[in-house]
Every structure is written in C-alpha cells, then in structure tokens.
Design a protein around this motif. Structure first.
Motif, PDB file in Angstrom:
ATOM      1  N   ASN A   2      12.596 -99.541  17.971  1.00  0.00           N
ATOM      2  CA  ASN A   2      13.611 -99.017  17.060  1.00  0.00           C
ATOM      3  C   ASN A   2      12.939 -98.615  15.743  1.00  0.00           C
ATOM      4  O   ASN A   2      12.155 -99.374  15.179  1.00  0.00           O
ATOM      5  CB  ASN A   2      14.670-100.103  16.840  1.00  0.00           C
ATOM      6  N   ASP A  29      12.731-106.968  17.800  1.00  0.00           N
ATOM      7  CA  ASP A  29      13.425-105.706  18.026  1.00  0.00           C
ATOM      8  C   ASP A  29      14.312-105.911  19.252  1.00  0.00           C
ATOM      9  O   ASP A  29      13.824-106.203  20.338  1.00  0.00           O
ATOM     10  CB  ASP A  29      12.403-104.600  18.296  1.00  0.00           C
ATOM     11  N   SER A  31      16.131-103.781  20.904  1.00  0.00           N
ATOM     12  CA  SER A  31      16.379-102.652  21.797  1.00  0.00           C
ATOM     13  C   SER A  31      15.938-102.979  23.230  1.00  0.00           C
ATOM     14  O   SER A  31      16.444-102.395  24.184  1.00  0.00           O
ATOM     15  CB  SER A  31      15.691-101.383  21.290  1.00  0.00           C
TER      16      SER A  31
END
Length: 130
Positions: A2, A29, A31
């Motif tokens: 990200n 992160d 994601s």
C-alpha cells in the motif's frame, strides 16, 4: 505494498536509530494479511499477533494511536508497547508498532530500591550520653 504504508518506511529507520536495540519496530501493511509485516527491526524482542486483532476491533476505529499497553515478548518478557494506526479513507491500512523490552531497566530499578532500603533502616545517630 500500500502506498500510504510505504511512506512510513523511512520512519522505521529513524525509530531504529533513536530507540536502540531494546526496541522492536514493526511496520504492518494489511493489504495482504498473511504477509502483514513489511519491515521489522530488532525482531528478537517479540512478534505479536496483536496487529490482526486490532485491525478487526471496532474500539480502535477512531483512535489515532494507543500507547503504554503491555505486550509479551520472547521468553515471557514484559514489553512496553505502542501502536500508531496508518489510515487511508478512514480505514486502518497499516500500523507502526514499537515494543520495548524494559526488563533490564526494571532489574536495575529493583536493585536500586533494595540498596536504598538498606539506608532507610539504618539506625539514627544519637549524641553520646554525657
């Protein structure tokens, strides 16, 4: 990774330099939750699953960060922990966590307290009788 989280990568270097070897710095992160840790420094201190728990807990939705909570490290060490939430469109997309091992400082403090207790119980000095 990200892009919003990527911007925090230099902060990991900065925190590692100023906090030293007793502090673990982790950048998460979300994601890809199976590979959420994108950078970790001094990872020998701990590795916790707190990140995923926080990500799904609504009580953290509006907080910018949490500090001063107790974490657990390798060997059961007590850690002083802090987490900064990285947001994008008001959603938590990552976190920057710092876990500090204070066991050495606490041991030194306990020894200092024991030493000071020796002086607290010392008899008071009196003048010799005439």
């Amino acid at each position: 990774m990200n892009e919003t989280v990527r911007r925090f990568l230099p902060m990991v270097d900065f925190l590692e330099q100023i906090l030293g070897k007793n502090s673990e710095i982790v950048l998460h992160d979300f994601s890809d939750p199976d590979h959420a840790i994108v950078d970790i420094r001094n990872g020998i201190v701990s590795a916790t699953d707190l990140a995923l728990k926080i990500m799904h807990d609504p009580k953290y939705r509006d907080l910018p960060f949490i500090t001063g909570y107790e974490g657990r490290g390798a060997g059961g060490k007590t850690l002083e922990s802090a987490t900064y939430f990285i947001r994008e469109d008001n959603e938590i997309v990552g976190m920057r966590c710092v876990n500090t091992d204070l066991s050495t400082v606490r041991s030194i403090n306990a020894m200092a307290q024991q030493l000071m207790a020796c002086f607290d119980v010392a008899p008071t000095r009196t003048d010799p009788a005439s």
